[in-house]
Motif scaffolding. Structure first.
Motif, PDB file in Angstrom:
ATOM      1  N   THR A   2     -20.948 -18.858  21.130  1.00 55.87           N
ATOM      2  CA  THR A   2     -20.536 -19.951  20.262  1.00 55.87           C
ATOM      3  C   THR A   2     -20.072 -19.371  18.931  1.00 55.87           C
ATOM      4  OG1 THR A   2     -22.301 -21.295  21.212  1.00 55.87           O
ATOM      5  CG2 THR A   2     -21.336 -22.095  19.180  1.00 55.87           C
ATOM      6  N   VAL A   3     -18.971 -19.894  18.392  1.00 61.75           N
ATOM      7  CA  VAL A   3     -18.516 -19.483  17.063  1.00 61.75           C
ATOM      8  C   VAL A   3     -18.538 -20.715  16.158  1.00 61.75           C
ATOM      9  CG1 VAL A   3     -16.690 -18.409  15.694  1.00 61.75           C
ATOM     10  CG2 VAL A   3     -17.039 -17.698  18.069  1.00 61.75           C
ATOM     11  N   ARG A   4     -19.141 -20.563  14.991  1.00 64.42           N
ATOM     12  CA  ARG A   4     -19.214 -21.638  14.004  1.00 64.42           C
ATOM     13  C   ARG A   4     -18.697 -21.116  12.666  1.00 64.42           C
ATOM     14  NH1 ARG A   4     -19.415 -25.104  17.424  1.00 64.42           N
ATOM     15  NH2 ARG A   4     -21.289 -26.000  18.271  1.00 64.42           N
ATOM     16  N   TYR A   5     -18.266 -22.051  11.805  1.00 65.11           N
ATOM     17  CA  TYR A   5     -17.633 -21.698  10.538  1.00 65.11           C
ATOM     18  C   TYR A   5     -18.255 -22.481   9.387  1.00 65.11           C
ATOM     19  CZ  TYR A   5     -14.142 -19.912  13.739  1.00 65.11           C
ATOM     20  OH  TYR A   5     -13.507 -19.224  14.749  1.00 65.11           O
ATOM     21  N   THR A   6     -18.213 -21.853   8.176  1.00 65.82           N
ATOM     22  CA  THR A   6     -18.674 -22.538   6.966  1.00 65.82           C
ATOM     23  C   THR A   6     -17.460 -22.919   6.122  1.00 65.82           C
ATOM     24  OG1 THR A   6     -18.745 -20.581   5.544  1.00 65.82           O
ATOM     25  CG2 THR A   6     -20.705 -21.004   6.927  1.00 65.82           C
ATOM     26  N   LYS A   7     -17.683 -23.798   5.154  1.00 64.39           N
ATOM     27  CA  LYS A   7     -16.610 -24.168   4.230  1.00 64.39           C
ATOM     28  C   LYS A   7     -16.293 -23.032   3.265  1.00 64.39           C
ATOM     29  CE  LYS A   7     -16.834 -29.126   4.546  1.00 64.39           C
ATOM     30  NZ  LYS A   7     -16.944 -30.416   3.873  1.00 64.39           N
ATOM     31  N   HIS A   9     -15.755 -20.088   4.422  1.00 62.26           N
ATOM     32  CA  HIS A   9     -14.928 -19.215   5.275  1.00 62.26           C
ATOM     33  C   HIS A   9     -15.681 -18.023   5.849  1.00 62.26           C
ATOM     34  CE1 HIS A   9     -11.768 -21.806   3.899  1.00 62.26           C
ATOM     35  NE2 HIS A   9     -12.086 -21.505   2.661  1.00 62.26           N
ATOM     36  N   GLU A  10     -16.977 -18.214   6.115  1.00 66.96           N
ATOM     37  CA  GLU A  10     -17.695 -17.237   6.923  1.00 66.96           C
ATOM     38  C   GLU A  10     -17.699 -17.757   8.355  1.00 66.96           C
ATOM     39  OE1 GLU A  10     -19.381 -16.909   2.851  1.00 66.96           O
ATOM     40  OE2 GLU A  10     -19.621 -18.571   4.237  1.00 66.96           O
ATOM     41  N   TYR A  11     -17.802 -16.831   9.291  1.00 66.28           N
ATOM     42  CA  TYR A  11     -18.005 -17.236  10.682  1.00 66.28           C
ATOM     43  C   TYR A  11     -19.310 -16.630  11.165  1.00 66.28           C
ATOM     44  CZ  TYR A  11     -16.494 -12.563  12.137  1.00 66.28           C
ATOM     45  OH  TYR A  11     -16.394 -11.203  12.297  1.00 66.28           O
ATOM     46  N   ILE A  12     -19.883 -17.243  12.190  1.00 65.75           N
ATOM     47  CA  ILE A  12     -21.008 -16.662  12.900  1.00 65.75           C
ATOM     48  C   ILE A  12     -20.739 -16.826  14.382  1.00 65.75           C
ATOM     49  CG2 ILE A  12     -22.400 -18.780  12.649  1.00 65.75           C
ATOM     50  CD1 ILE A  12     -24.892 -16.802  12.621  1.00 65.75           C
ATOM     51  N   ARG A  13     -20.773 -15.697  15.092  1.00 69.93           N
ATOM     52  CA  ARG A  13     -20.544 -15.671  16.534  1.00 69.93           C
ATOM     53  C   ARG A  13     -21.913 -15.458  17.178  1.00 69.93           C
ATOM     54  NH1 ARG A  13     -16.633 -12.101  16.384  1.00 69.93           N
ATOM     55  NH2 ARG A  13     -17.988 -10.320  16.664  1.00 69.93           N
ATOM     56  N   VAL A  14     -22.409 -16.479  17.860  1.00 65.73           N
ATOM     57  CA  VAL A  14     -23.786 -16.472  18.348  1.00 65.73           C
ATOM     58  C   VAL A  14     -23.845 -16.105  19.825  1.00 65.73           C
ATOM     59  CG1 VAL A  14     -25.884 -17.840  18.614  1.00 65.73           C
ATOM     60  CG2 VAL A  14     -24.385 -18.235  16.656  1.00 65.73           C
ATOM     61  N   GLU A  15     -24.694 -15.135  20.115  1.00 65.57           N
ATOM     62  CA  GLU A  15     -25.003 -14.748  21.489  1.00 65.57           C
ATOM     63  C   GLU A  15     -26.519 -14.649  21.570  1.00 65.57           C
ATOM     64  OE1 GLU A  15     -22.304 -11.629  23.173  1.00 65.57           O
ATOM     65  OE2 GLU A  15     -21.575 -11.563  21.114  1.00 65.57           O
ATOM     66  N   ASP A 108     -25.926 -26.501  13.957  1.00 65.79           N
ATOM     67  CA  ASP A 108     -25.360 -27.837  14.148  1.00 65.79           C
ATOM     68  C   ASP A 108     -24.610 -28.339  12.917  1.00 65.79           C
ATOM     69  OD1 ASP A 108     -26.554 -27.713  16.630  1.00 65.79           O
ATOM     70  OD2 ASP A 108     -28.262 -28.956  16.070  1.00 65.79           O
ATOM     71  N   ALA A 109     -24.971 -27.825  11.733  1.00 64.11           N
ATOM     72  CA  ALA A 109     -24.335 -28.271  10.493  1.00 64.11           C
ATOM     73  C   ALA A 109     -23.017 -27.539  10.217  1.00 64.11           C
ATOM     74  CB  ALA A 109     -25.288 -28.068   9.312  1.00 64.11           C
ATOM     75  N   LEU A 110     -22.704 -26.520  11.014  1.00 60.15           N
ATOM     76  CA  LEU A 110     -21.483 -25.745  10.804  1.00 60.15           C
ATOM     77  C   LEU A 110     -20.331 -26.309  11.636  1.00 60.15           C
ATOM     78  CD1 LEU A 110     -23.093 -22.188  10.955  1.00 60.15           C
ATOM     79  CD2 LEU A 110     -22.617 -23.574   8.929  1.00 60.15           C
ATOM     80  N   MET A 111     -19.115 -25.923  11.269  1.00 64.11           N
ATOM     81  CA  MET A 111     -17.925 -26.426  11.944  1.00 64.11           C
ATOM     82  C   MET A 111     -17.591 -25.602  13.182  1.00 64.11           C
ATOM     83  SD  MET A 111     -15.379 -27.089   8.678  1.00 64.11           S
ATOM     84  CE  MET A 111     -15.883 -25.646   7.736  1.00 64.11           C
ATOM     85  N   GLU A 115     -12.666 -28.152  14.107  1.00 67.29           N
ATOM     86  CA  GLU A 115     -13.020 -28.711  12.794  1.00 67.29           C
ATOM     87  C   GLU A 115     -12.590 -27.766  11.676  1.00 67.29           C
ATOM     88  OE1 GLU A 115     -17.186 -30.747  12.659  1.00 67.29           O
ATOM     89  OE2 GLU A 115     -17.228 -29.188  14.223  1.00 67.29           O
ATOM     90  N   TYR A 116     -12.780 -26.466  11.880  1.00 68.25           N
ATOM     91  CA  TYR A 116     -12.423 -25.488  10.851  1.00 68.25           C
ATOM     92  C   TYR A 116     -10.910 -25.481  10.625  1.00 68.25           C
ATOM     93  CZ  TYR A 116     -12.022 -21.168   8.186  1.00 68.25           C
ATOM     94  OH  TYR A 116     -11.718 -20.245   7.207  1.00 68.25           O
TER      95      TYR A 116
END
Length: 124
Positions: A2-7, A9-15, A108-111, A115-116
């Motif tokens: 899963t990849v999520r983004y912040t406002k 402009h950081e990303y987090i790629r979750v494994e 869950d709160a990240l984009m 959405e990003y």
């Protein structure tokens, strides 16, 4: 994965229970040429929204914020000798750190990607 983004402009790629954190292509393009990266110590606890690393470019120095809370389990030490990898491949070899998530529900709160992309259009 899963990849999520912040406002910011950081990303987090979750494994599994670990997330790889970096800055997005948009962020690196705004910064310009990255000349220095300050990485956290392995074992450091980071809080969601708190400073996790620092990136310096020819234009400015900026904090890289932790998208989630957790413990730093790995850093990309290759950036110390080759910070330009952040510009060349921000979502690949230009990652900053890996965090073991302490609360996966924070994701869950990240984009998500769509959405990003919509968010980027709204700010440009």
């Amino acid at each position: 994965m899963t990849v999520r983004y912040t406002k910011d402009h950081e990303y987090i790629r979750v494994e599994g229970d670990t997330g790889t954190v970096g800055i997005t292509d948009y962020a690196q393009s705004q910064l310009g040429d990255v000349v220095y990266v300050e990485l956290p110590a392995i074992g450091k606890a980071v809080a969601k929204g708190g400073e996790a690393a620092v990136v310096e470019s020819v234009k400015a120095a900026s904090e890289v914020y932790a998208p989630v809370s957790g413990e730093v389990v790995e850093v990309n030490s290759a950036l110390e000798g080759a910070p330009g990898a952040v510009n060349e491949d921000p979502a690949g070899n230009g990652w900053f750190l890996k965090i073991r998530l302490s609360d996966p529900s924070e994701l869950d709160a990240l984009m998500g990607e769509d959405e990003y992309q919509t968010y980027l259009k709204s700010i440009s």
